[in-house]
Design a protein around this motif. Structure first.
Motif, mmCIF file in Angstrom:
data_model
loop_
_atom_site.group_PDB
_atom_site.id
_atom_site.type_symbol
_atom_site.label_atom_id
_atom_site.label_comp_id
_atom_site.label_asym_id
_atom_site.label_seq_id
_atom_site.Cartn_x
_atom_site.Cartn_y
_atom_site.Cartn_z
ATOM 1 N N HIS A 100 0.850 -1.209 0.000
ATOM 2 C CA HIS A 100 0.000 0.000 0.000
ATOM 3 C C HIS A 100 0.878 1.249 0.000
ATOM 4 O O HIS A 100 1.367 1.672 1.038
ATOM 5 C CB HIS A 100 -0.890 -0.019 1.250
ATOM 6 C CG HIS A 100 -2.054 0.925 1.206
ATOM 7 N ND1 HIS A 100 -3.366 0.506 1.171
ATOM 8 C CD2 HIS A 100 -2.109 2.276 1.201
ATOM 9 C CE1 HIS A 100 -4.171 1.546 1.157
ATOM 10 N NE2 HIS A 100 -3.434 2.649 1.178
ATOM 11 N N HIS A 134 1.044 5.210 -2.023
ATOM 12 C CA HIS A 134 0.381 6.122 -2.963
ATOM 13 C C HIS A 134 1.413 6.862 -3.806
ATOM 14 O O HIS A 134 1.634 8.059 -3.633
ATOM 15 C CB HIS A 134 -0.510 7.094 -2.200
ATOM 16 C CG HIS A 134 -1.648 6.430 -1.485
ATOM 17 N ND1 HIS A 134 -2.727 5.889 -2.159
ATOM 18 C CD2 HIS A 134 -1.869 6.190 -0.180
ATOM 19 C CE1 HIS A 134 -3.571 5.363 -1.278
ATOM 20 N NE2 HIS A 134 -3.065 5.520 -0.066
ATOM 21 N N GLU A 160 -8.332 2.161 -2.812
ATOM 22 C CA GLU A 160 -8.804 1.717 -1.545
ATOM 23 C C GLU A 160 -10.227 2.165 -1.344
ATOM 24 O O GLU A 160 -10.629 3.244 -1.766
ATOM 25 C CB GLU A 160 -7.886 2.191 -0.404
ATOM 26 C CG GLU A 160 -7.722 3.699 -0.271
ATOM 27 C CD GLU A 160 -6.772 4.041 0.881
ATOM 28 O OE1 GLU A 160 -5.677 4.541 0.598
ATOM 29 O OE2 GLU A 160 -7.117 3.814 2.052
ATOM 30 N N HIS A 217 -6.238 -2.570 5.639
ATOM 31 C CA HIS A 217 -4.935 -1.913 5.515
ATOM 32 C C HIS A 217 -4.639 -1.031 6.718
ATOM 33 O O HIS A 217 -5.544 -0.493 7.342
ATOM 34 C CB HIS A 217 -4.857 -1.179 4.166
ATOM 35 C CG HIS A 217 -4.919 0.298 4.234
ATOM 36 N ND1 HIS A 217 -3.805 1.070 4.522
ATOM 37 C CD2 HIS A 217 -5.928 1.165 4.039
ATOM 38 C CE1 HIS A 217 -4.165 2.347 4.491
ATOM 39 N NE2 HIS A 217 -5.431 2.425 4.214
ATOM 40 N N ASP A 276 1.791 2.915 3.299
ATOM 41 C CA ASP A 276 0.822 4.001 3.105
ATOM 42 C C ASP A 276 1.551 5.308 2.770
ATOM 43 O O ASP A 276 1.086 6.388 3.118
ATOM 44 C CB ASP A 276 -0.101 4.196 4.321
ATOM 45 C CG ASP A 276 -1.443 4.833 3.943
ATOM 46 O OD1 ASP A 276 -1.730 4.972 2.735
ATOM 47 O OD2 ASP A 276 -2.203 5.198 4.862
HETATM 48 ZN ZN LIG Z 1 -3.905 4.702 1.599
#
Ligand SMILES: [Zn+2]
Ligand SMILES: [Zn+2]
Length: 258
Positions: free
Chosen positions: A7, A9, A93, A154, A204
């Protein structure tokens, strides 16, 4: 040793100037695969573009609960179409966020439910975002029979009981930077007891940098710090934790090739 950042971005503006370097650094640290979730239709196109440009980067397409207001029906159709791209490995997500509360709860739930239906139709797992909405998320996942698609909770920060309820529905549990924070003994305690075959790691990025980089821009190379912390609380070596979580990621996200 190979780790998967499940995960990150990478389409975020904060990576606009040095994405090549960020990905190179990750690969040099053994981060052999990266999964980049979208947050709306515009970013769904972006994450696919990045996945097309970098062999070790894969994409997830979906509408985040913070973007759940006034979603045109055509966007769901487009997400479903994009999900069939060869490098799209999940719907995400998606989820509920009662902290930011950008959309009414019923709207968030509807947007999430419609995307679980898409995941089932296209045969992909879901990536679930939860902030202060645990009870509603678990009820929705149960009602929607999420085991049919499978998926991951997550950046998990809930209780052991919450984790067990998610595990019982077939969900995987992923840990990110917060597992390294000084006051996160409760998160570490949960990370210690997740079954070997259901645990994942993530960053993340660009958010939630692990200690001692808290507050700085996060990037996929730092999933190694997360993995080391999780390995420590489980009393296994980093190498063993990496092998386990990578096998789990490749099983859940089965379109990620080796
Ligand atoms: Zn995220
Ligand atoms: Zn999230």
């Amino acid at each position: 040793m190979m780790l998967v950042d499940t995960h990150c971005h990478l389409m975020d503006q904060q990576f606009a100037d040095d994405l090549d370097d960020v990905i190179r650094r990750a690969e040099a640290e053994g981060i052999g695969r990266m999964i980049v979730p979208a947050v709306d239709l515009a970013t769904a196109h972006e994450v696919i573009r990045i996945a097309e440009a970098y062999p070790n980067v894969y994409a997830a397409v979906g509408i985040h609960p913070e973007s759940a207001n006034d979603v045109p029906a055509s966007h769901f159709d487009e997400i479903e179409r994009l999900a069939k791209h060869e490098k799209v490995v999940a719907i995400g997500e998606i989820g509920l966020d009662y902290y930011w509360d950008s959309a009414p709860h019923a709207v968030q739930q509807d947007v999430m439910a419609r995307q679980i239906e898409i995941a089932k139709r296209v045969g992909l797992p879901i990536i679930v975002h939860n902030r202060e909405s645990t009870e509603d998320i678990i009820q929705l996942l149960d009602r929607m029979n999420v085991a049919e698609s499978g998926g991951v909770m997550h950046c998990f920060s809930g209780s052991e009981n919450d984790a067990r309820r998610c595990l019982a529905m077939g969900m995987y549990i992923s840990f990110g930077g917060p597992v390294t924070f000084k006051k996160a003994d409760d998160v570490r305690a949960v990370a210690a007891v997740i079954p070997d075959d259901r645990i994942l790691v993530e960053t993340d990025s660009p958010y939630l940098s692990p200690h001692p980089f808290r507050g700085k821009r996060n990037e996929p190379s730092r999933v190694k710090i997360v993995a080391q912390q999780v390995a420590d609380v489980r009393n296994v070596s980093l190498e063993a934790l990496a092998a386990q979580t990578t096998a789990n990621a490749l099983r859940l996200f089965s379109k990620v090739g080796l």
